[in-house]
Design an enzyme around this catalytic site. Structure first.
Site, PDB file in Angstrom:
ATOM      1  N   HIS A  82       0.843  -1.189   0.000  1.00  0.00           N
ATOM      2  CA  HIS A  82       0.000   0.000   0.000  1.00  0.00           C
ATOM      3  C   HIS A  82       0.882   1.244   0.000  1.00  0.00           C
ATOM      4  O   HIS A  82       1.854   1.328   0.729  1.00  0.00           O
ATOM      5  CB  HIS A  82      -0.900   0.012   1.232  1.00  0.00           C
ATOM      6  CG  HIS A  82      -1.747   1.251   1.318  1.00  0.00           C
ATOM      7  ND1 HIS A  82      -2.902   1.387   0.591  1.00  0.00           N
ATOM      8  CD2 HIS A  82      -1.599   2.394   2.009  1.00  0.00           C
ATOM      9  CE1 HIS A  82      -3.427   2.577   0.838  1.00  0.00           C
ATOM     10  NE2 HIS A  82      -2.660   3.210   1.694  1.00  0.00           N
ATOM     11  N   ASP A 161     -15.313   1.866   8.131  1.00  0.00           N
ATOM     12  CA  ASP A 161     -14.290   2.834   7.766  1.00  0.00           C
ATOM     13  C   ASP A 161     -14.841   3.875   6.797  1.00  0.00           C
ATOM     14  O   ASP A 161     -14.555   5.066   6.918  1.00  0.00           O
ATOM     15  CB  ASP A 161     -13.071   2.139   7.152  1.00  0.00           C
ATOM     16  CG  ASP A 161     -12.069   3.157   6.614  1.00  0.00           C
ATOM     17  OD1 ASP A 161     -11.526   3.910   7.438  1.00  0.00           O
ATOM     18  OD2 ASP A 161     -11.867   3.229   5.389  1.00  0.00           O
ATOM     19  N   ARG A 168     -15.084  11.928   9.664  1.00  0.00           N
ATOM     20  CA  ARG A 168     -13.843  12.585  10.088  1.00  0.00           C
ATOM     21  C   ARG A 168     -13.492  13.747   9.171  1.00  0.00           C
ATOM     22  O   ARG A 168     -12.975  14.775   9.602  1.00  0.00           O
ATOM     23  CB  ARG A 168     -12.694  11.569  10.115  1.00  0.00           C
ATOM     24  CG  ARG A 168     -12.781  10.593  11.288  1.00  0.00           C
ATOM     25  CD  ARG A 168     -11.869   9.389  11.078  1.00  0.00           C
ATOM     26  NE  ARG A 168     -10.497   9.779  10.798  1.00  0.00           N
ATOM     27  CZ  ARG A 168      -9.663   9.104  10.006  1.00  0.00           C
ATOM     28  NH1 ARG A 168     -10.050   7.980   9.421  1.00  0.00           N
ATOM     29  NH2 ARG A 168      -8.444   9.542   9.801  1.00  0.00           N
ATOM     30  N   SER A 183      -7.563   2.858   9.754  1.00  0.00           N
ATOM     31  CA  SER A 183      -8.343   2.967   8.520  1.00  0.00           C
ATOM     32  C   SER A 183      -7.628   2.255   7.359  1.00  0.00           C
ATOM     33  O   SER A 183      -8.212   1.418   6.657  1.00  0.00           O
ATOM     34  CB  SER A 183      -8.554   4.450   8.208  1.00  0.00           C
ATOM     35  OG  SER A 183      -8.998   4.651   6.891  1.00  0.00           O
ATOM     36  N   LYS A 187      -8.522  -1.832   5.631  1.00  0.00           N
ATOM     37  CA  LYS A 187      -8.853  -2.080   4.229  1.00  0.00           C
ATOM     38  C   LYS A 187      -7.959  -3.165   3.631  1.00  0.00           C
ATOM     39  O   LYS A 187      -8.406  -3.995   2.843  1.00  0.00           O
ATOM     40  CB  LYS A 187      -8.751  -0.781   3.424  1.00  0.00           C
ATOM     41  CG  LYS A 187      -9.961   0.133   3.686  1.00  0.00           C
ATOM     42  CD  LYS A 187      -9.890   1.439   2.926  1.00  0.00           C
ATOM     43  CE  LYS A 187      -9.028   2.430   3.649  1.00  0.00           C
ATOM     44  NZ  LYS A 187      -9.525   3.811   3.636  1.00  0.00           N
TER      45      LYS A 187
END
Ligand code: URA
Ligand code: CA
Length: 433
Positions: A82, A161, A168, A183, A187
């Site tokens: 990621h 999320d 948020r 978060s 995922k």
């Protein structure tokens, strides 16, 4: 259990139990807990932080709020990578076939691009015939046979999320390390990863502006991963300028092919080797980063990395012969050079603005349903630290419209040439913890 007690407990700096965190996430996802209580708790977390156990509990509660992709039929340790954002970030295109070539299974679920950062699927679709609409059975079969496949997003992953991130965004609570880390990690875990490698970007244009913040986020994600049984490593890399030379879909595929041939840009190659080494280690195919790097270098030298890319494209109905002949990729009609306005050293190429310029040419989507032009984009000839003479091309604009004055204006505002220059640092930290 009452939500108000949980809010007050966190407000006063106490540690929440796993049961309290699960109560909050379950209730918030199904609508029993209203937005105002959720935003109050998010603000309390923003000021009071969470310890490692709370962060792990929050992550797993969000994972379990929706579907979890079951990749258990795929043999071996599924490693996912990621990046916290990037412009012209060609790394996934190179990493997937490269680490697959040394036996690490890459079962990638990917999305399309929105705004000025391109999506991996869009890039891959510039190869004639390639598509990601494959069944889960076929996906599993391809990863078992060829070690790499990409599928489009399916299922209802981490609805908690989605809801909390939206909240948020409008309550001043995005920028909280425990909330960002859980978060992102939720995922990845919901998408089926057994092990995770993270590229945390820092600098101008990145989410985490300072090295200190980027380091805190990287450490937070690595501890969450390791606390929930997912071997995790991270690096902190600079995004003060775009990575590599190419920005734009087909242009980045060409760059990925060149990198798999060992002829890629220096910075992209180095980032790929660093992240790839971590993927090979957490995937259990090497005992340390040096051994992993040697395996990856061999795969590039003996051509197996390039062959892995060809097979991957062909398995999903793409024209694999592009790896022998990149002119088969979509080409833009016009190529316009952007000359330097003065002599000196390139000191700044604002990555985000390069992404915006490429989007102005048609390479990116403004809204989810826009069509994109796969052939257009930018190819940098100079990077930060390079010397340039007045009139020498800084980059080439690949366009399907003849007049690109608007793009040129944007580019001139976003590239700085000064009398003194310095080589930038690409990789700030390697976190293996
Ligand atoms: N990206 C995410 O996915 N989540 C955050 O909270 C912030 C950035
Ligand atoms: Ca690039």
């Amino acid at each position: 259990m009452r939500m108000v007690d949980i809010i007050e407990k966190k407000r006063d700096g106490q540690v929440l139990t796993k049961e309290e965190i699960e109560f909050f996430i379950t209730g918030y996802t199904n609508g029993d807990i209203p937005d105002y209580q959720a935003s109050s708790l998010a603000m309390a977390v923003f000021f009071q932080d969470m310890n490692d156990e709370e962060r792990a509990a929050l992550t797993m509660a969000m994972v379990n709020s929706g579907d979890v992709i079951d990749l258990s039929d795929i043999h071996g340790t599924k490693v996912d990578k990621h990046s916290t954002g990037g412009v012209g970030d060609t790394t996934t295109l190179v990493l997937a076939p490269l680490v697959a070539a040394v036996g690490v299974p890459v079962a990638k679920m990917s999305g399309r691009g929105l705004g000025h950062t391109g999506g991996t699927i869009d890039k891959l679709e510039s190869v004639e015939g390639f598509h990601v609409e494959i069944s889960e059975e076929k996906f599993v079969k391809l990863v078992n046979e060829a070690k790499v496949a990409v599928i489009g997003q399916t299922g209802n992953l981490t609805p908690a999320d989605k809801k909390l991130y939206g909240l948020r965004d409008v309550t001043g609570t995005v920028n909280s390390i425990p909330l960002i880390a859980s978060s992102i990690m939720s995922k990845k875990i919901a998408a089926g990863a057994d092990a995770i490698v993270l590229d945390v970007k820092t600098g101008n244009g990145a989410f985490m502006k300072t090295l200190e913040d980027a380091e805190a986020l990287a450490h937070a994600m690595v501890s969450i991963g390791n606390n929930v049984g997912r071997n995790t490593m991270a690096i902190i890399s600079d995004m003060g300028q775009p990575l590599g030379h190419a920005i734009g879909n087909a242009l980045e595929v060409k760059e990925a092919i060149e990198t798999l041939q060992g002829k890629g840009p220096e910075d992209l190659t180095e980032l790929v080797m660093t992240l790839g080494s971590q993927m090979v280690v957490v995937g259990g195919k090497a005992k340390d980063l040096e051994e992993a790097r040697a395996l990856l270098e061999k795969a590039i030298q003996d051509g197996s990395a390039l062959e892995s890319f060809r097979t991957f494209l062909e398995n999903q109905d793409g024209d694999g012969s592009v790896v022998d002949d990149v002119s088969k990729l979509p080409q833009a009609k016009y190529q316009v050079a952007l000359p330097a306005e003065s002599s000196g050293f390139v000191t700044e190429i604002v990555a985000n603005e390069m992404g915006v310029a490429s989007m102005m040419l048609g390479a990116g989507r403004q809204t989810k349903d826009d069509d994109i032009d796969l052939s257009v984009g930018l190819v940098l000839h100079k990077k930060v630290g390079d010397r340039v003479d007045e009139g020498e091309p800084l980059l080439t604009i690949h366009s399907n419209r003849e007049n690109v004055d608007d793009v040129i204006e944007k580019l001139n505002q976003s590239i700085t040439v000064s009398e003194q220059g310095a080589e930038p640092t690409l990789i700030h930290k390697i976190i293996t913890e």
